[in-house]
Design a protein around this motif. Structure first.
Motif, PDB file in Angstrom:
ATOM      1  N   MET A  97      22.157  23.552  10.340  1.00  0.00           N
ATOM      2  CA  MET A  97      21.305  24.508  10.168  1.00  0.00           C
ATOM      3  C   MET A  97      19.901  24.965  11.689  1.00  0.00           C
ATOM      4  SD  MET A  97      19.861  25.793   6.292  1.00  0.00           S
ATOM      5  CE  MET A  97      18.105  25.950   7.045  1.00  0.00           C
ATOM      6  N   ARG A  98      19.624  23.627  11.828  1.00  0.00           N
ATOM      7  CA  ARG A  98      18.782  23.196  12.682  1.00  0.00           C
ATOM      8  C   ARG A  98      19.619  23.678  13.969  1.00  0.00           C
ATOM      9  NH1 ARG A  98      18.831  18.169  14.400  1.00  0.00           N
ATOM     10  NH2 ARG A  98      17.005  18.633  15.313  1.00  0.00           N
ATOM     11  N   ARG A  99      19.932  23.314  14.147  1.00  0.00           N
ATOM     12  CA  ARG A  99      20.986  24.445  16.070  1.00  0.00           C
ATOM     13  C   ARG A  99      22.006  25.393  15.380  1.00  0.00           C
ATOM     14  NH1 ARG A  99      19.695  21.320  20.216  1.00  0.00           N
ATOM     15  NH2 ARG A  99      19.006  19.053  20.405  1.00  0.00           N
ATOM     16  N   GLU A 100      22.197  26.133  14.389  1.00  0.00           N
ATOM     17  CA  GLU A 100      22.335  27.016  14.211  1.00  0.00           C
ATOM     18  C   GLU A 100      22.276  28.341  13.924  1.00  0.00           C
ATOM     19  OE1 GLU A 100      25.928  27.532  15.130  1.00  0.00           O
ATOM     20  OE2 GLU A 100      26.377  25.226  16.101  1.00  0.00           O
ATOM     21  N   GLY A 101      20.764  27.847  12.644  1.00  0.00           N
ATOM     22  CA  GLY A 101      21.012  28.969  12.007  1.00  0.00           C
ATOM     23  C   GLY A 101      21.049  28.637  10.821  1.00  0.00           C
ATOM     24  N   ARG A 102      20.546  28.991   9.411  1.00  0.00           N
ATOM     25  CA  ARG A 102      21.204  29.375   8.517  1.00  0.00           C
ATOM     26  C   ARG A 102      22.525  29.598   7.947  1.00  0.00           C
ATOM     27  NH1 ARG A 102      18.884  28.622   3.621  1.00  0.00           N
ATOM     28  NH2 ARG A 102      16.669  28.401   4.347  1.00  0.00           N
ATOM     29  N   GLU A 103      22.772  30.990   8.251  1.00  0.00           N
ATOM     30  CA  GLU A 103      24.145  31.614   8.194  1.00  0.00           C
ATOM     31  C   GLU A 103      25.007  31.113   9.919  1.00  0.00           C
ATOM     32  OE1 GLU A 103      25.069  34.128   6.565  1.00  0.00           O
ATOM     33  OE2 GLU A 103      23.357  33.103   5.498  1.00  0.00           O
ATOM     34  N   GLY A 104      24.610  30.619  10.512  1.00  0.00           N
ATOM     35  CA  GLY A 104      25.396  29.922  11.728  1.00  0.00           C
ATOM     36  C   GLY A 104      26.056  28.751  10.544  1.00  0.00           C
ATOM     37  N   ALA A 105      25.506  27.709  10.090  1.00  0.00           N
ATOM     38  CA  ALA A 105      25.893  26.767   9.542  1.00  0.00           C
ATOM     39  C   ALA A 105      26.537  26.840   8.633  1.00  0.00           C
ATOM     40  CB  ALA A 105      24.044  26.287   8.851  1.00  0.00           C
ATOM     41  N   ARG A 106      26.550  28.505   7.694  1.00  0.00           N
ATOM     42  CA  ARG A 106      27.211  28.235   6.084  1.00  0.00           C
ATOM     43  C   ARG A 106      28.856  28.410   7.351  1.00  0.00           C
ATOM     44  NH1 ARG A 106      24.641  31.749   4.042  1.00  0.00           N
ATOM     45  NH2 ARG A 106      23.340  30.829   3.139  1.00  0.00           N
ATOM     46  N   ARG A 107      28.982  29.340   8.170  1.00  0.00           N
ATOM     47  CA  ARG A 107      30.004  29.955   8.628  1.00  0.00           C
ATOM     48  C   ARG A 107      30.870  28.514   8.934  1.00  0.00           C
ATOM     49  NH1 ARG A 107      27.112  34.457  10.866  1.00  0.00           N
ATOM     50  NH2 ARG A 107      27.297  33.368  12.875  1.00  0.00           N
ATOM     51  N   LEU A 108      30.482  27.156   9.653  1.00  0.00           N
ATOM     52  CA  LEU A 108      30.481  26.648   9.863  1.00  0.00           C
ATOM     53  C   LEU A 108      31.044  25.510   8.834  1.00  0.00           C
ATOM     54  CD1 LEU A 108      31.888  24.783  12.583  1.00  0.00           C
ATOM     55  CD2 LEU A 108      29.154  23.476  12.457  1.00  0.00           C
ATOM     56  N   ARG A 109      30.662  25.953   8.067  1.00  0.00           N
ATOM     57  CA  ARG A 109      30.846  24.587   6.540  1.00  0.00           C
ATOM     58  C   ARG A 109      32.108  25.473   6.777  1.00  0.00           C
ATOM     59  NH1 ARG A 109      26.820  25.960   3.390  1.00  0.00           N
ATOM     60  NH2 ARG A 109      28.155  26.942   2.024  1.00  0.00           N
ATOM     61  N   LYS A 110      32.429  26.513   5.940  1.00  0.00           N
ATOM     62  CA  LYS A 110      33.653  27.744   5.266  1.00  0.00           C
ATOM     63  C   LYS A 110      34.472  27.411   5.608  1.00  0.00           C
ATOM     64  CE  LYS A 110      31.098  31.094   3.096  1.00  0.00           C
ATOM     65  NZ  LYS A 110      31.128  32.494   2.579  1.00  0.00           N
ATOM     66  N   ARG A 111      34.653  26.998   7.764  1.00  0.00           N
ATOM     67  CA  ARG A 111      35.266  26.437   8.594  1.00  0.00           C
ATOM     68  C   ARG A 111      36.809  25.144   8.018  1.00  0.00           C
ATOM     69  NH1 ARG A 111      33.189  30.033  12.509  1.00  0.00           N
ATOM     70  NH2 ARG A 111      32.637  28.200  13.274  1.00  0.00           N
TER      71      ARG A 111
END
Length: 236
Positions: free
Chosen positions: A172-186
């Motif tokens: 989240m610190r570098r991707e934002g909440r949604e970006g972190a969630r998308r990366l986590r799902k990959r």
């Protein structure tokens, strides 16, 4: 590999900035663990008789005995379970400072990361704690129905929970909440495996006190490795 990320985290013990956060994390984790333990002892004491008569032993003032030297061993044993909520709370509050120390040493060319507002940290930590408790209660009930599955349920469930939480907060610190969630799902299986690695030392008394800070450092490295060259960092 996640083991390489863990070794990098352990290798930073020589960094004064990292050690300061580590000692603070140890002190707060131990204090919170003791507070939860004595809170449970006091709660049980409200509903239990002050003394119990045991065959061949006689009358035992259990609450006084529980608070004696034997209490230390009991608390160490219970820490296997109690450190789960402690680790989840500490991860949100310590990751910002831990990640900053890790990035200053290993990723010095990166621009400043965004700060996560304290209100968001508190909200996320409490919501995750509620999910952790509910899912562990369900896993415990399932393990009572089929005891041989208990260790697999413990490590599997808490590996998934801890991996999800630690990675989300780190990203989240570098991707934002949604970006972190998308990366986590990959990368669900890799994150689950990394979480299982963090769940193992939680079952080792005393060592488990290191998990909140060392886990935050490990997942900071883990995030940067998964993000690779596609990092987009937003300023503060």
């Amino acid at each position: 590999m996640i083991l390489a990320d863990l070794m990098k985290a352990l290798g930073q013990f020589s960094d004064p900035r990292f050690r300061r956060v580590l000692w603070l994390g140890l002190a707060l984790s131990a204090g919170l663990l003791v507070a939860i333990y004595f809170g449970l002892v006091g709660l049980v004491g409200l509903f239990a008789p002050e003394t119990v008569t045991l065959p061949l032993i006689g009358e035992v003032a259990w609450i006084d005995d529980a608070l004696g030297w034997g209490s230390l061993l009991l608390m160490l044993g219970l820490s296997v379970v109690l450190m789960l909520p402690v680790a989840s709370l500490m991860s949100s509050f310590f990751l910002e400072e831990v990640a900053a120390a890790v990035e200053a040493r290993h990723y010095p060319s990166l621009p400043s990361a965004r700060s996560i507002p304290l209100a968001d940290q508190v909200r996320d930590a409490l919501s995750f704690l509620a999910v952790l408790v509910l899912i562990n209660v369900a896993a415990f009930a399932a393990s009572l129905a089929f005891p041989p599955a208990a260790p697999f349920l413990f490590y599997g469930v808490n590996g998934w929970l801890l991996g999800r939480e630690y990675f989300q907060v780190a990203a989240m610190r570098r991707e934002g909440r949604e970006g972190a969630r998308r990366l986590r799902k990959r990368h669900p299986l890799r994150i689950w495996g990394a979480g299982c690695l963090m769940a193992v030392p939680l079952t080792v008394p005393v060592v488990n006190l290191l998990v909140p800070v060392v886990g935050a450092a490990t997942f900071t490295h883990f995030y940067h490795r998964l993000a690779g060259g596609r990092r987009v960092t937003r300023g503060r």
